[in-house]
Design a protein around this motif. Structure first.
Motif, PDB file in Angstrom:
ATOM      1  N   UNK B  83       0.830  -1.199   0.000  1.00 33.91           N
ATOM      2  CA  UNK B  83       0.000   0.000   0.000  1.00 33.91           C
ATOM      3  C   UNK B  83       0.862   1.245   0.000  1.00 33.91           C
ATOM      4  N   UNK B  84       1.880   1.209   0.842  1.00 29.00           N
ATOM      5  CA  UNK B  84       2.760   2.373   0.947  1.00 29.00           C
ATOM      6  C   UNK B  84       3.394   2.674  -0.417  1.00 29.00           C
ATOM      7  N   UNK B  85       3.871   1.623  -1.070  1.00 36.11           N
ATOM      8  CA  UNK B  85       4.493   1.815  -2.387  1.00 36.11           C
ATOM      9  C   UNK B  85       3.488   2.362  -3.399  1.00 36.11           C
ATOM     10  N   UNK B  86       2.303   1.779  -3.379  1.00 37.51           N
ATOM     11  CA  UNK B  86       1.269   2.187  -4.340  1.00 37.51           C
ATOM     12  C   UNK B  86       0.808   3.618  -4.114  1.00 37.51           C
ATOM     13  N   UNK B  87       0.697   3.982  -2.844  1.00 38.82           N
ATOM     14  CA  UNK B  87       0.260   5.345  -2.525  1.00 38.82           C
ATOM     15  C   UNK B  87       1.292   6.353  -3.023  1.00 38.82           C
ATOM     16  N   UNK B  88       2.560   6.048  -2.830  1.00 34.80           N
ATOM     17  CA  UNK B  88       3.589   6.993  -3.291  1.00 34.80           C
ATOM     18  C   UNK B  88       3.608   7.102  -4.813  1.00 34.80           C
ATOM     19  N   UNK B  89       3.140   6.051  -5.478  1.00 36.54           N
ATOM     20  CA  UNK B  89       3.025   6.119  -6.947  1.00 36.54           C
ATOM     21  C   UNK B  89       1.910   7.091  -7.330  1.00 36.54           C
ATOM     22  N   UNK B  90       0.818   7.041  -6.548  1.00 32.14           N
ATOM     23  CA  UNK B  90      -0.336   7.896  -6.851  1.00 32.14           C
ATOM     24  C   UNK B  90      -0.148   9.318  -6.325  1.00 32.14           C
ATOM     25  N   UNK B  91       0.579   9.446  -5.229  1.00 31.67           N
ATOM     26  CA  UNK B  91       0.759  10.744  -4.573  1.00 31.67           C
ATOM     27  C   UNK B  91       2.177  10.769  -4.005  1.00 31.67           C
ATOM     28  N   UNK B  92       3.080  11.349  -4.755  1.00 29.51           N
ATOM     29  CA  UNK B  92       4.508  11.259  -4.442  1.00 29.51           C
ATOM     30  C   UNK B  92       4.945  11.898  -3.144  1.00 29.51           C
ATOM     31  N   UNK B  93       4.077  12.723  -2.538  1.00 35.28           N
ATOM     32  CA  UNK B  93       4.487  13.444  -1.335  1.00 35.28           C
ATOM     33  C   UNK B  93       3.924  12.832  -0.049  1.00 35.28           C
ATOM     34  N   UNK B  94       3.006  11.890  -0.175  1.00 36.32           N
ATOM     35  CA  UNK B  94       2.272  11.402   1.010  1.00 36.32           C
ATOM     36  C   UNK B  94       3.218  10.938   2.118  1.00 36.32           C
ATOM     37  N   UNK B  95       2.927  11.359   3.351  1.00 32.81           N
ATOM     38  CA  UNK B  95       3.744  10.944   4.503  1.00 32.81           C
ATOM     39  C   UNK B  95       2.944  10.094   5.488  1.00 32.81           C
ATOM     40  N   UNK B 112      10.497  10.593   4.288  1.00 31.18           N
ATOM     41  CA  UNK B 112      10.530  11.402   3.079  1.00 31.18           C
ATOM     42  C   UNK B 112      10.686  10.566   1.809  1.00 31.18           C
ATOM     43  N   UNK B 113      11.467   9.487   1.947  1.00 27.57           N
ATOM     44  CA  UNK B 113      11.728   8.675   0.760  1.00 27.57           C
ATOM     45  C   UNK B 113      10.596   7.691   0.460  1.00 27.57           C
ATOM     46  N   UNK B 114       9.609   7.632   1.335  1.00 29.09           N
ATOM     47  CA  UNK B 114       8.487   6.725   1.111  1.00 29.09           C
ATOM     48  C   UNK B 114       8.610   5.399   1.834  1.00 29.09           C
ATOM     49  N   UNK B 115       9.656   5.249   2.635  1.00 25.95           N
ATOM     50  CA  UNK B 115       9.855   4.002   3.370  1.00 25.95           C
ATOM     51  C   UNK B 115       8.909   3.965   4.578  1.00 25.95           C
ATOM     52  N   UNK B 116       8.354   2.763   4.849  1.00 24.25           N
ATOM     53  CA  UNK B 116       7.456   2.617   6.001  1.00 24.25           C
ATOM     54  C   UNK B 116       8.257   2.735   7.298  1.00 24.25           C
ATOM     55  N   UNK B 117       7.861   3.631   8.177  1.00 20.85           N
ATOM     56  CA  UNK B 117       8.558   3.754   9.461  1.00 20.85           C
ATOM     57  C   UNK B 117       7.676   3.373  10.654  1.00 20.85           C
ATOM     58  N   UNK B 118       6.377   3.337  10.457  1.00 21.29           N
ATOM     59  CA  UNK B 118       5.491   2.951  11.556  1.00 21.29           C
ATOM     60  C   UNK B 118       4.136   2.580  10.961  1.00 21.29           C
ATOM     61  N   UNK B 119       3.393   1.754  11.638  1.00 16.54           N
ATOM     62  CA  UNK B 119       2.031   1.481  11.184  1.00 16.54           C
ATOM     63  C   UNK B 119       1.193   0.975  12.346  1.00 16.54           C
ATOM     64  N   UNK B 120      -0.107   1.093  12.190  1.00 15.07           N
ATOM     65  CA  UNK B 120      -1.028   0.555  13.194  1.00 15.07           C
ATOM     66  C   UNK B 120      -2.207  -0.045  12.458  1.00 15.07           C
ATOM     67  N   UNK B 121      -2.755  -1.111  12.986  1.00 16.56           N
ATOM     68  CA  UNK B 121      -3.941  -1.743  12.386  1.00 16.56           C
ATOM     69  C   UNK B 121      -4.970  -1.941  13.484  1.00 16.56           C
ATOM     70  N   UNK B 122      -6.245  -1.927  13.097  1.00 10.63           N
ATOM     71  CA  UNK B 122      -7.271  -2.237  14.095  1.00 10.63           C
ATOM     72  C   UNK B 122      -7.135  -3.708  14.491  1.00 10.63           C
ATOM     73  N   UNK B 123      -7.353  -3.997  15.761  1.00 10.82           N
ATOM     74  CA  UNK B 123      -7.149  -5.360  16.249  1.00 10.82           C
ATOM     75  C   UNK B 123      -8.440  -6.156  16.312  1.00 10.82           C
ATOM     76  N   UNK B 124      -8.541  -7.159  15.497  1.00 11.45           N
ATOM     77  CA  UNK B 124      -9.586  -8.172  15.621  1.00 11.45           C
ATOM     78  C   UNK B 124     -10.978  -7.598  15.835  1.00 11.45           C
ATOM     79  N   UNK B 125     -11.335  -6.579  15.104  1.00 11.04           N
ATOM     80  CA  UNK B 125     -12.635  -5.952  15.326  1.00 11.04           C
ATOM     81  C   UNK B 125     -13.036  -5.235  14.055  1.00 11.04           C
ATOM     82  N   UNK B 126     -14.330  -5.304  13.709  1.00 11.10           N
ATOM     83  CA  UNK B 126     -14.795  -4.716  12.454  1.00 11.10           C
ATOM     84  C   UNK B 126     -15.169  -3.250  12.609  1.00 11.10           C
TER      85      UNK B 126
END
Lengths: 377, 255
Positions: B83-95, B112-126
């Protein structure tokens, strides 16, 4: 089979030896004392002539039974402990004569009230601070109470000489385990995190302590001198912190299957308790109280020792990232994870907190989180 | 060996499966429902991308929840990285990337370079996911187009429960009281926006913020999230394809 693989294989073959040892001890009339937590002073139980055994708390299968009495939205470790006791599925619980438990978290504390109906529980009041004289005084007086309770059970006085001998033995175990774990400080560690856990568990459930230590020291020496059969040096190095992972080994498995190498466990079952030894130069009861009081558990407020330990271990083990495991409804670790994240990231290391419980249902979600974390490192 | 001039990225999500044929730019794309047979899903995705040609020999990277079910994948990567890679393709500045998909929502922090440095996901819940909105919209007898057409300004019936099951009960109670369904839908969208904003804040917002995933197609939701976070929210018509694009980019680099 190479020497490293042979050691791991030996441990796997002898995984259930502990149960037989406890059965035999019980049949010989040796009192068995169950515990659930690293705060419980092994030395006092040993000095009283009893065998200390860490009771079952790791299985998902025990949880439905527990939920007949306990709320569903409770820590799985607390539920599993109680469920095993209730349905008689923990062989160690079956053979134990007394449980020495502790007031760490609210869930455990209140669960022990119900557990006492099944087996006698001696509850140790653990202070919630570590830095004031009265905290140390409470710990010491509580440990004295443990001595008296055990003397009643075993009929053997807990002497300073016996305590000193037990302290020396336990300190040797602490050094021995840390020496084994220290092998993971190498660029190419001989063992994966999973294998380190297997060996650590084996030591914990081997009740002839002297024999186990001779084995451990020999194995560590062999590992130190053997050229590893595998090259693990390219893998990102991860430290695991947070709740105990015995019931959620799926997290360790998934993390390492995703390509990480777990080089250090800061949590219970890992460095949490053995990191500091008991000071053998001091008055023994005072030294025991002092040592156990400094355990960096999240029930303490404030909890500086955990932060200090983390910083030290991240540095010593040359860690790339920290993964924190938070069991469902473990409020103290869940809240503390915010400060841990800040501290870890301030050190320039990556951090991931994962909430989970004992059920296998989140395997895919774990794989995504762990996988993405490893891809990030 | 022939020069590889085309690659494929496939993203099998819980609701929709996305595919991209990439030759330096997006040559073809397809979205199909995931269904229950993910192997079959990936086959049908491939055949619609191929347009009659044989694409079985092309380098393929698979991502998403069903990534391991994709036959012939050269490698798999998690949807976070893709996703991170794809987003930077669509929007080169996204942080910062906020992605709300069918069964999970996630926030990804990029350097700045588009590398993933942190992420969070919802846990086991819709709660707060596409599935949550789908359940609520269904209860109100709204289609996705109806949801998209709703203006976010107007009467609001706040929703207090975020558990998908309890929220439905709450919505039913409001329906019974005669609350207009527009007001209920606004309340639902606000609740999703508030939850998403909290997740972004917790992970740390670095601007610009890019909103992707199926729910990013709902303009009013993007507006509400922007209001909560007091920032501009960038969206892109092809953002549902971000994961597949990212997978294709990885295949392209390694071709």
């Amino acid at each position: 089979m190479g020497p490293i693989a042979a050691i791991v294989d030996e441990v796997r073959r002898h995984r259930d030896d502990g149960i037989l040892q406890i059965k035999e001890a019980h049949e010989k009339g040796i009192p068995i004392v169950g515990t659930y937590c690293g705060y419980m002073p092994w030395e006092i139980i040993d000095a009283a002539g009893a065998i200390a055994v860490s009771l079952c708390a790791k299985s998902d299968e025990a949880i439905p039974a527990a939920e007949e009495h306990l709320p569903r939205n409770l820590c799985p470790l607390v539920k599993s402990s109680y469920g095993h006791a209730l349905r008689g599925s923990c062989p160690y619980f079956h053979f134990c004569d007394l449980i020495v438990a502790e007031t760490t978290c609210d869930g455990k504390k209140k669960m022990y009230e119900l557990l006492d109906r099944i087996k006698p529980v001696h509850l140790v009041q653990i202070p919630q601070r570590q830095d004031r004289p009265e905290d140390l005084a409470l710990m010491k007086s509580e440990f004295n109470r443990v001595c008296r309770r055990l003397e009643t059970l075993t009929g053997r006085p807990v002497t300073d000489e016996a305590l000193a001998a037990s302290v020396a033995l336990r300190n040797r175990e602490r050094r021995g385990l840390r020496a084994l774990w220290d092998l993971s400080r190498r660029d190419n560690p001989p063992l994966t995190g999973w294998e380190v856990q297997e060996i650590t568990d084996y030591i914990q459930y081997h009740f002839d302590k002297k024999q186990a230590l001779v084995w451990l020291e020999g194995v560590t020496e062999t590992l130190r001198q053997t050229e590893p059969e595998r090259d693990l040096s390219a893998k990102p190095r991860v430290l695991v912190t947070g709740c105990p992972i015995g019931g959620v080994m799926k997290t360790l498995k998934t993390l390492e299957e995703s390509g990480a190498l777990v080089v250090c466990f800061e949590n219970c079952g890992g460095q949490k308790e053995p990191l500091k030894a008991v000071d053998e130069a001091k008055d023994v009861m005072g030294a025991l109280a002092e040592k156990y009081l400094t355990i960096g558990c999240s029930v303490m407020s404030p909890n500086p020792h955990r932060m200090e330990a983390l910083e030290r271990l991240i540095d010593e083990y040359d860690v790339d990232g920290v993964v924190e495991i938070v069991l469902t409804a473990c409020h103290t670790y869940a809240i503390e994870s915010h400060s841990i994240r800040e501290r870890v990231q301030s050190l320039g290391k990556r951090y991931l907190a994962v909430g989970t419980d004992y059920s296998p249902g989140d395997r895919e979600q774990l794989a995504t989180r762990m996988g993405a974390f490893v891809e990030m490192l | 060996m022939a020069i590889v001039s085309q690659v494929i990225g496939i993203d099998i999500g819980s609701v929709g499966a996305k595919g991209v044929l990439f030759d330096g730019s997006i040559a073809a794309s397809a979205i199909v429902p995931t269904g229950w047979d993910m192997k079959e899903t990936s086959r049908s995705l491939l055949s619609s991308l191929a347009g009659g040609k044989d694409v079985t020999a092309l380098p393929l990277v698979a991502t998403g929840y069903g990534r391991n079910a994709v036959e012939g994948a050269r490698r798999t990567m998690t949807e976070i990285t893709c996703h991170a890679r794809g987003v930077r393709f669509l929007h080169g500045e996204a942080r910062t990337v906020l992605d709300i998909g069918g069964q999970d929502s996630k926030v990804i922090g990029l350097d700045r370079s588009g590398k993933v440095v942190d992420f969070a996901m919802n846990d086991r819940c819709a709660a707060g996911t596409g599935r949550f909105l789908q359940m609520m919209a269904h209860r109100l007898d709204y289609s996705l187009d109806d949801v998209k057409a709703l203006s976010c300004d107007g009467e609001v019936q706040p929703l207090t429960s975020m558990c998908a099951v309890f929220a439905e009960t709450e919505v039913v109670a409001h329906i019974a009281r005669g609350v207009p369904r527009e007001a209920l839908l606004r309340g639902i969208l606000r609740a999703i926006a508030a939850r998403a904003a909290a997740m972004v804040t917790k992970t740390g917002l670095t601007e610009p913020l890019f909103f992707s995933g199926g729910l990013s197609r709902i303009g009013s939701l993007a507006t509400l999230i922007g209001r909560e976070l007091k920032t501009e929210v960038a969206v892109h018509g092809r953002s549902p394809l971000a994961g597949a694009i990212g997978a294709a980019l990885i295949a392209w680099e390694e071709r």
